[in-house]
Write a protein that holds these residues in place. Sequence first.
Motif, short mmCIF file in Angstrom:
data_model
loop_
_atom_site.label_atom_id
_atom_site.label_comp_id
_atom_site.label_asym_id
_atom_site.label_seq_id
_atom_site.Cartn_x
_atom_site.Cartn_y
_atom_site.Cartn_z
N ASP A 1 38.12 47.31 40.97
CA ASP A 1 38.59 47.80 39.68
C ASP A 1 38.72 49.31 39.62
O ASP A 1 38.60 49.93 38.56
N GLY A 2 38.98 49.93 40.77
CA GLY A 2 39.41 51.32 40.78
C GLY A 2 38.31 52.36 40.64
O GLY A 2 37.11 52.07 40.69
N ALA A 3 38.77 53.61 40.46
CA ALA A 3 37.87 54.76 40.49
C ALA A 3 36.81 54.71 39.40
O ALA A 3 35.72 55.27 39.56
N GLY B 1 23.00 44.34 46.69
CA GLY B 1 22.59 42.96 46.41
C GLY B 1 23.77 42.01 46.40
O GLY B 1 24.45 41.81 47.41
N ARG B 2 24.07 41.48 45.23
CA ARG B 2 25.17 40.54 45.08
C ARG B 2 26.44 41.20 44.54
O ARG B 2 27.41 40.50 44.20
N LEU B 3 26.42 42.50 44.46
CA LEU B 3 27.58 43.26 43.99
C LEU B 3 28.20 44.02 45.16
O LEU B 3 27.49 44.62 45.98
N PHE B 4 29.53 44.00 45.24
CA PHE B 4 30.26 44.69 46.30
C PHE B 4 31.38 45.51 45.66
O PHE B 4 31.89 45.17 44.59
N VAL B 5 31.77 46.59 46.36
CA VAL B 5 32.92 47.38 45.91
C VAL B 5 33.93 47.48 47.06
O VAL B 5 33.56 47.45 48.24
N ALA B 6 35.19 47.60 46.67
CA ALA B 6 36.27 47.70 47.66
C ALA B 6 37.38 48.56 47.09
O ALA B 6 37.53 48.71 45.88
N GLY B 7 38.18 49.15 47.99
CA GLY B 7 39.30 49.97 47.55
C GLY B 7 38.87 51.22 46.81
O GLY B 7 37.86 51.85 47.16
N ASP B 8 39.59 51.57 45.76
CA ASP B 8 39.30 52.80 45.02
C ASP B 8 37.94 52.77 44.35
O ASP B 8 37.40 53.83 43.98
N ALA B 9 37.37 51.62 44.16
CA ALA B 9 36.01 51.55 43.62
C ALA B 9 34.99 52.07 44.62
O ALA B 9 33.88 52.46 44.24
N ALA B 10 35.37 52.10 45.91
CA ALA B 10 34.47 52.56 46.97
C ALA B 10 34.85 53.92 47.52
O ALA B 10 34.00 54.67 48.00
N HIS B 11 36.14 54.27 47.47
CA HIS B 11 36.59 55.53 48.08
C HIS B 11 37.90 55.96 47.44
O HIS B 11 38.84 55.17 47.32
#
Length: 544
Positions: free
Chosen positions: A164-166, A280-290
């Motif tokens: 979900d982005g930045a 834990g059970r939460l992950f980030v990907a894409g703009d949510a991570a970088h």
Amino acid sequence: MTAQETDVLIVGGGPTGVTLALELAVHKIPFRIVDRELQRSDKSRALGIQPRTLELLNRHGDVRKLVSQGNLSSGTTFYLNGKKAADIDISGLIEDSVFPLILIISQCETEAFLDGCLAKHGFAVERGLEATSIVQDPTGVTAKLSDPDGVEETVRAKYVIGADGAHSSVRRAAEGLTFQGAAYPQDFILCDAHVRNSKLAWNRFSLCLGRGSLAVFPLKDGTCRVVVSRINPRVDVEPTLEDFQEMLNQLHPDAGELYDPTWISQFHLHHRGVNSYRDGRLFVAGDAAHIHSPAGAQGMNTGMQDSINLGWKLAKVIQGKRPDSFLDSYDHERRPIGQHLLETSDKMFTWGCSTNPFFISFRNVLFTWVLPWFVSSRNRRANIFKFISEFGINYRDSSVVGTASGYSGPVLGGDRAPDRMIKSAGKERQFLELITPDTHHLVLFSGVGDDAITEQAILEVQSAFANKNSDEAKVHLIHDEAAGGPNVSGYIDVGNHLHGQFGCSKPSYVYIRPDGYIEHIGFLSEFQVLLEWLEGNCLSPRDG
């Protein structure tokens, strides 16, 4: 109110989120994907799809249809103070892929392609749903979703992924995650417009440096994008078409005359990265991570490849074929990629968009001499393109890949599986067409020439694997071209090029993950090593 249950909740329905949904769908993992926006943006946004991303998307649908809608860029032309300084040609640098060039296409078209692929599985992004609360506990995650009318529903999921982005709500809900970095000081303006009287090469980017900098990206429909870094911006004044034309006249006079703009915007850029892709059970990907500068057109591609890495791993854990700790490999494999991208794009951005007048003068003089020398070498062009194309990404340092003792070919555990032509019953096809995203793949190479083993010998290896096939991997036999014969099982390696790409002149095995990277590789004489590897890394039903 009873919570709706699902295995995975994906928050964010952009390219990163939908790519993850595709990876889960092929494994038949229950999921929901939500996005707070009621409809997709009609703005072009991210324009570049890198060759490696095209290769990976082709696992889900015929990506040639997407390619036909855009421009394939065969390089970049540099201008210094309005004069052509160098031309970087990337055509012919990639030999082991049917997607050797960068695709320039509106993000709208990319999203339409992804949505179409997802629809084939019976799924779609649920729009107008915002995650207002996300709370994890040892056994799952409880999320509250709210629609535009304020109607709220509760969802219970095993895992929640923030695509979900930045300004990610998932990242904010993860107490252990930080998002450190800063904003760049420069002011940027962007314009998508039609162009006339242009001498643009429609298969080239243009990067133009001088007092200020700009980039021009030709699009297929007779329009182009112009992005300008302004040294002395006019604060609180909306940019106009004349601002772009003025900069074009200074730095790229061959570009022509802009008219009938479809999008004008101004923005600032940030460079930030998380300290972990998992909490834990939460992950980030894409703009949510970088998030980082658009230099090199890496952002959207990196996010989609984050999802491709994570998707099959979630599937394996949910199916009980890997322990939950296996999901740590997502952070271990992808965060170094994101960090390297932040560092590299930051350097590229600093060189191209500095506001320091002394540095600008030094850079322009240096580039006058260095650029022609740099592009004169095929090896130098190939090395830079290996990074930009994302074919250079590997996971060799990962604990969940391996290489058998004695094997030292050009491709090792953690590397991308290359592509070449193979044939069966006289019909040719690409090797990577065999590597579907729904399972692992065991590829058995016969070896070539005097080192090649018989068809019977390779079938015996296949039989030995059958009882140990905990991943339900598909098995593919690749024979020396000299094997020939209409009744040979498996495939013939056309020109033995695939043997050469993998370094398998001797009888060998390659165990390939659903994401197209090699999990384990070695000579067939060490096949027992693979069986032990699988026994140590896979869970049986009673283990789960």
